[in-house]
Design a protein around this motif. Structure first.
Motif, PDB file in Angstrom:
ATOM      1  N   ARG A 264      13.987  -4.432   1.331  1.00  0.00           N
ATOM      2  CA  ARG A 264      15.194  -3.786   0.791  1.00  0.00           C
ATOM      3  C   ARG A 264      15.035  -3.497  -0.700  1.00  0.00           C
ATOM      4  O   ARG A 264      15.466  -2.443  -1.179  1.00  0.00           O
ATOM      5  N   SER A 265      14.409  -4.405  -1.427  1.00  0.00           N
ATOM      6  CA  SER A 265      14.188  -4.187  -2.863  1.00  0.00           C
ATOM      7  C   SER A 265      13.284  -2.983  -3.089  1.00  0.00           C
ATOM      8  O   SER A 265      13.538  -2.158  -3.977  1.00  0.00           O
ATOM      9  N   LEU A 266      12.243  -2.881  -2.294  1.00  0.00           N
ATOM     10  CA  LEU A 266      11.343  -1.730  -2.418  1.00  0.00           C
ATOM     11  C   LEU A 266      12.039  -0.434  -2.016  1.00  0.00           C
ATOM     12  O   LEU A 266      11.852   0.603  -2.661  1.00  0.00           O
ATOM     13  N   LEU A 267      12.845  -0.493  -0.969  1.00  0.00           N
ATOM     14  CA  LEU A 267      13.558   0.713  -0.529  1.00  0.00           C
ATOM     15  C   LEU A 267      14.590   1.157  -1.561  1.00  0.00           C
ATOM     16  O   LEU A 267      14.771   2.359  -1.781  1.00  0.00           O
ATOM     17  N   THR A 268      15.254   0.213  -2.194  1.00  0.00           N
ATOM     18  CA  THR A 268      16.210   0.558  -3.257  1.00  0.00           C
ATOM     19  C   THR A 268      15.487   1.241  -4.403  1.00  0.00           C
ATOM     20  O   THR A 268      15.976   2.233  -4.950  1.00  0.00           O
ATOM     21  N   LEU A 269      14.322   0.742  -4.748  1.00  0.00           N
ATOM     22  CA  LEU A 269      13.544   1.313  -5.838  1.00  0.00           C
ATOM     23  C   LEU A 269      13.018   2.704  -5.503  1.00  0.00           C
ATOM     24  O   LEU A 269      13.005   3.589  -6.352  1.00  0.00           O
ATOM     25  N   HIS A 270      12.582   2.903  -4.269  1.00  0.00           N
ATOM     26  CA  HIS A 270      11.964   4.164  -3.878  1.00  0.00           C
ATOM     27  C   HIS A 270      12.948   5.211  -3.346  1.00  0.00           C
ATOM     28  O   HIS A 270      12.634   6.386  -3.324  1.00  0.00           O
ATOM     29  N   GLY A 271      14.108   4.782  -2.889  1.00  0.00           N
ATOM     30  CA  GLY A 271      15.120   5.715  -2.412  1.00  0.00           C
ATOM     31  C   GLY A 271      15.079   5.926  -0.907  1.00  0.00           C
ATOM     32  O   GLY A 271      14.053   5.717  -0.262  1.00  0.00           O
ATOM     33  N   PRO A 272      16.212   6.365  -0.350  1.00  0.00           N
ATOM     34  CA  PRO A 272      16.337   6.516   1.102  1.00  0.00           C
ATOM     35  C   PRO A 272      15.505   7.664   1.687  1.00  0.00           C
ATOM     36  O   PRO A 272      15.244   7.688   2.888  1.00  0.00           O
ATOM     37  N   ASP A 273      15.113   8.611   0.867  1.00  0.00           N
ATOM     38  CA  ASP A 273      14.328   9.745   1.358  1.00  0.00           C
ATOM     39  C   ASP A 273      12.849   9.616   1.027  1.00  0.00           C
ATOM     40  O   ASP A 273      12.093  10.565   1.189  1.00  0.00           O
TER      41      ASP A 273
ATOM     42  N   LEU B 268       8.860   8.312   1.088  1.00  0.00           N
ATOM     43  CA  LEU B 268       7.833   8.140   2.105  1.00  0.00           C
ATOM     44  C   LEU B 268       7.892   6.727   2.685  1.00  0.00           C
ATOM     45  O   LEU B 268       7.750   6.530   3.892  1.00  0.00           O
ATOM     46  N   LEU B 269       8.136   5.747   1.829  1.00  0.00           N
ATOM     47  CA  LEU B 269       8.245   4.359   2.267  1.00  0.00           C
ATOM     48  C   LEU B 269       9.410   4.182   3.238  1.00  0.00           C
ATOM     49  O   LEU B 269       9.263   3.561   4.295  1.00  0.00           O
ATOM     50  N   ALA B 270      10.570   4.734   2.902  1.00  0.00           N
ATOM     51  CA  ALA B 270      11.751   4.618   3.770  1.00  0.00           C
ATOM     52  C   ALA B 270      11.488   5.285   5.119  1.00  0.00           C
ATOM     53  O   ALA B 270      11.841   4.732   6.168  1.00  0.00           O
ATOM     54  N   ASN B 271      10.864   6.431   5.098  1.00  0.00           N
ATOM     55  CA  ASN B 271      10.551   7.120   6.354  1.00  0.00           C
ATOM     56  C   ASN B 271       9.538   6.335   7.179  1.00  0.00           C
ATOM     57  O   ASN B 271       9.623   6.295   8.404  1.00  0.00           O
ATOM     58  N   ALA B 272       8.586   5.708   6.515  1.00  0.00           N
ATOM     59  CA  ALA B 272       7.565   4.934   7.215  1.00  0.00           C
ATOM     60  C   ALA B 272       8.152   3.681   7.856  1.00  0.00           C
ATOM     61  O   ALA B 272       7.752   3.294   8.955  1.00  0.00           O
ATOM     62  N   LEU B 273       9.105   3.040   7.186  1.00  0.00           N
ATOM     63  CA  LEU B 273       9.660   1.789   7.698  1.00  0.00           C
ATOM     64  C   LEU B 273      10.678   1.994   8.811  1.00  0.00           C
ATOM     65  O   LEU B 273      10.803   1.163   9.702  1.00  0.00           O
ATOM     66  N   GLY B 274      11.417   3.074   8.762  1.00  0.00           N
ATOM     67  CA  GLY B 274      12.402   3.340   9.799  1.00  0.00           C
ATOM     68  C   GLY B 274      13.473   2.275   9.862  1.00  0.00           C
ATOM     69  O   GLY B 274      13.863   1.687   8.859  1.00  0.00           O
ATOM     70  N   SER B 275      13.946   1.972  11.072  1.00  0.00           N
ATOM     71  CA  SER B 275      15.068   1.036  11.235  1.00  0.00           C
ATOM     72  C   SER B 275      14.631  -0.423  11.288  1.00  0.00           C
ATOM     73  O   SER B 275      15.467  -1.318  11.212  1.00  0.00           O
ATOM     74  N   ASP B 276      13.357  -0.708  11.470  1.00  0.00           N
ATOM     75  CA  ASP B 276      12.796  -2.060  11.514  1.00  0.00           C
ATOM     76  C   ASP B 276      13.456  -2.922  12.590  1.00  0.00           C
ATOM     77  O   ASP B 276      13.861  -4.050  12.350  1.00  0.00           O
ATOM     78  N   PHE B 277      13.533  -2.394  13.802  1.00  0.00           N
ATOM     79  CA  PHE B 277      14.116  -3.141  14.919  1.00  0.00           C
ATOM     80  C   PHE B 277      13.378  -4.448  15.160  1.00  0.00           C
ATOM     81  O   PHE B 277      13.990  -5.495  15.394  1.00  0.00           O
ATOM     82  N   LYS B 278      12.048  -4.399  15.105  1.00  0.00           N
ATOM     83  CA  LYS B 278      11.255  -5.597  15.372  1.00  0.00           C
ATOM     84  C   LYS B 278      11.565  -6.702  14.360  1.00  0.00           C
ATOM     85  O   LYS B 278      11.645  -7.883  14.726  1.00  0.00           O
ATOM     86  N   GLY B 279      11.751  -6.341  13.098  1.00  0.00           N
ATOM     87  CA  GLY B 279      12.085  -7.320  12.082  1.00  0.00           C
ATOM     88  C   GLY B 279      13.440  -7.959  12.339  1.00  0.00           C
ATOM     89  O   GLY B 279      13.604  -9.185  12.210  1.00  0.00           O
TER      90      GLY B 279
ATOM     91  N   HIS C  23       0.843  -1.197   0.000  1.00  0.00           N
ATOM     92  CA  HIS C  23       0.000   0.000   0.000  1.00  0.00           C
ATOM     93  C   HIS C  23       0.883   1.253   0.000  1.00  0.00           C
ATOM     94  O   HIS C  23       0.551   2.258  -0.632  1.00  0.00           O
ATOM     95  N   ALA C  24       2.012   1.150   0.683  1.00  0.00           N
ATOM     96  CA  ALA C  24       2.917   2.286   0.776  1.00  0.00           C
ATOM     97  C   ALA C  24       3.811   2.432  -0.455  1.00  0.00           C
ATOM     98  O   ALA C  24       4.334   3.511  -0.721  1.00  0.00           O
ATOM     99  N   ALA C  25       3.971   1.370  -1.200  1.00  0.00           N
ATOM    100  CA  ALA C  25       4.838   1.417  -2.389  1.00  0.00           C
ATOM    101  C   ALA C  25       4.165   2.199  -3.508  1.00  0.00           C
ATOM    102  O   ALA C  25       2.967   2.065  -3.738  1.00  0.00           O
ATOM    103  N   GLN C  26       4.953   2.989  -4.186  1.00  0.00           N
ATOM    104  CA  GLN C  26       4.442   3.765  -5.319  1.00  0.00           C
ATOM    105  C   GLN C  26       4.504   2.959  -6.617  1.00  0.00           C
ATOM    106  O   GLN C  26       3.685   3.151  -7.496  1.00  0.00           O
ATOM    107  N   HIS C  27       5.499   2.096  -6.734  1.00  0.00           N
ATOM    108  CA  HIS C  27       5.658   1.276  -7.930  1.00  0.00           C
ATOM    109  C   HIS C  27       6.555   0.073  -7.609  1.00  0.00           C
ATOM    110  O   HIS C  27       7.202   0.037  -6.575  1.00  0.00           O
ATOM    111  N   VAL C  28       6.548  -0.894  -8.511  1.00  0.00           N
ATOM    112  CA  VAL C  28       7.376  -2.091  -8.357  1.00  0.00           C
ATOM    113  C   VAL C  28       8.139  -2.333  -9.649  1.00  0.00           C
ATOM    114  O   VAL C  28       7.800  -1.768 -10.692  1.00  0.00           O
ATOM    115  N   ASN C  29       9.155  -3.171  -9.555  1.00  0.00           N
ATOM    116  CA  ASN C  29       9.898  -3.574 -10.753  1.00  0.00           C
ATOM    117  C   ASN C  29      10.121  -5.085 -10.700  1.00  0.00           C
ATOM    118  O   ASN C  29       9.625  -5.768  -9.794  1.00  0.00           O
ATOM    119  N   GLY C  30      10.867  -5.607 -11.644  1.00  0.00           N
ATOM    120  CA  GLY C  30      11.104  -7.037 -11.705  1.00  0.00           C
ATOM    121  C   GLY C  30      11.790  -7.581 -10.470  1.00  0.00           C
ATOM    122  O   GLY C  30      11.457  -8.671  -9.991  1.00  0.00           O
TER     123      GLY C  30
END
Length: 153
Positions: free
Chosen positions: A87-96, A98-109, A28-35
């Protein structure tokens, strides 16, 4: 004799529900996907497709050492696959993004992966304690992860 089967099924249902909910929020947070994202998603699906097998094996064998350890192996690889997907989604969307900001450091994961790694060898000493570790992971994730909801709406 069916109680171990029901107990293992219940835990697996909770885990699959947790993955489904978090997967839904993630996309839902992803703007787009790739292969690469699609293949990472299939990688996750593969490990999750093994959950019914290992669940049945664990329950039918009353939480014997090998099935409990192998349950942890499947959960570990599912967690790694989910991490790769993120990580694949974050690489696609970039470190800055909305998705990267929403996910944060993912300590629980990350801590879930560590707990799983501890539980796998522990199953050979006490399978019930190892199973308890898996329950701890599930309970930890039952508390809703609101990072994406908070940041995206």
């Amino acid at each position: 004799p069916l109680i171990p089967v029901l107990v293992s099924y219940t835990l697996s249902f909770v885990f699959l529900g947790i993955y489904w909910s978090n997967h839904h929020h993630l996309f839902h947070a992803a703007q787009h996907v790739n292969g690469k994202v699609l293949w990472a998603n299939l990688h996750l699906l593969f490990w999750l497709s093994l959950v019914p097998f290992v669940t049945a094996w664990m329950g039918e064998n009353h939480f014997a050492q090998w099935p409990v350890a192998f349950y942890g192996v499947i959960m570990f690889f599912a967690a790694i696959a989910y991490y790769i997907l993120v990580r694949s989604l974050l690489t696609l969307h970039g470190p800055d993004s909305l998705l990267a900001n929403a996910l944060g450091s993912d300590f629980k994961g990350k801590i879930s992966i560590v707990i799983c790694l501890v539980a796998i060898p522990l199953a050979f000493f006490n399978s019930w304690i190892a199973y308890g570790f898996y329950v701890v992971i599930a309970v930890m994730w039952l508390v809703p992860d609101r990072r994406i909801e908070r940041n995206i709406g």
